[in-house]
Design an enzyme around this catalytic site. Structure first.
Site, short mmCIF file in Angstrom:
data_model
loop_
_atom_site.label_atom_id
_atom_site.label_comp_id
_atom_site.label_asym_id
_atom_site.label_seq_id
_atom_site.Cartn_x
_atom_site.Cartn_y
_atom_site.Cartn_z
N CYS A 8 -20.75 39.91 10.37
CA CYS A 8 -19.52 40.46 10.96
C CYS A 8 -19.80 40.77 12.43
CB CYS A 8 -19.01 41.67 10.18
SG CYS A 8 -20.13 43.09 10.17
N ARG A 14 -18.36 45.78 7.48
CA ARG A 14 -18.05 44.74 6.49
C ARG A 14 -19.28 44.04 5.93
NH1 ARG A 14 -13.99 41.72 10.38
NH2 ARG A 14 -15.56 42.58 11.80
N ASP A 122 -11.11 44.05 10.19
CA ASP A 122 -12.09 45.00 10.74
C ASP A 122 -11.59 46.43 10.48
OD1 ASP A 122 -13.65 46.61 12.29
OD2 ASP A 122 -13.43 45.44 14.13
P1 4NP Z 1 -17.98 45.47 11.47
O1 4NP Z 1 -17.04 46.58 12.17
O2 4NP Z 1 -17.93 44.26 12.36
O3 4NP Z 1 -17.33 45.26 10.15
O4 4NP Z 1 -19.35 46.09 11.38
C1 4NP Z 1 -17.20 46.96 13.51
C2 4NP Z 1 -18.11 47.93 13.84
C3 4NP Z 1 -18.24 48.34 15.15
C4 4NP Z 1 -17.46 47.76 16.13
C5 4NP Z 1 -16.55 46.77 15.79
C6 4NP Z 1 -16.42 46.37 14.49
N1 4NP Z 1 -17.58 48.20 17.47
O5 4NP Z 1 -16.84 47.67 18.32
O6 4NP Z 1 -18.42 49.05 17.76
#
Ligand code: 4NP
Length: 150
Positions: A8, A14, A122
């Site tokens: 991800c 995720r 997300d």
């Molecule tokens: P992930 O969610 O891609 O599912 O781990 C996110 C976690 C952090 C960020 C974006 C998406 N961020 O911009 O910090």
């Protein structure tokens, strides 16, 4: 040993859930699962508290995981690389240096809804409810993936 990588953006919401769910469903002596992120803001961190909570509600412990960046060498290591959304998918395809590497990259919800190219949304800026929704989607996808790996 079949090796599967879940990817991800941040590797804290995720893909840690996807890693924990798939590892729970497969024989660990036959299938190895890991996860990684496309950006480095959270490298070294535990999964998001909400992912840890939702996994725990389903008796899955993901607190041994730490966020890491995707590396191009992962194309050599892993047999299947599942992107959580289309943006991650495109980014991975751009990093692939051969057709063989590209064919390893799959959009995870296409396991459930073939050719629909749906995203696991997300949940980072959303509520625990969004994390439960992510869990349900990934549980269904990982059920299919685990059966295909048997
Ligand atoms: P992930 O969610 O891609 O599912 O781990 C996110 C976690 C952090 C960020 C974006 C998406 N961020 O911009 O910090």
């Amino acid at each position: 040993m079949t090796k599967v990588l879940m990817v991800c953006l941040g590797n804290i919401c995720r893909s840690p859930l996807a890693e924990g769910i798939l590892q729970f469903k497969v024989d660990a002596s036959k299938v190895q699962v890991d996860s990684a992120g496309m950006q480095g803001y959270h490298v070294g961190e535990l999964p998001d508290k909400r992912s840890i909570k939702v996994a725990g509600e389903n008796l899955i412990d993901i607190t041994d995981q730490r966020a890491r960046l995707f590396q191009v060498s992962d194309f050599d290591t892993y047999d299947f690389i599942y992107a959580m959304d289309t943006s991650v998918y495109k980014n991975l395809i751009e990093k692939a240096s051969s057709e063989k590497e590209k064919t390893k990259v799959k959009l995870i919800l296409n396991e459930v809804f073939p050719d629909e190219n749906m995203d696991v949304p997300d949940p980072y800026h959303s509520s625990l409810f969004a994390f439960r929704n992510v869990y349900t989607m990934l549980d269904e996808a990982c059920d299919i993936i685990s059966k295909d790996l048997e």
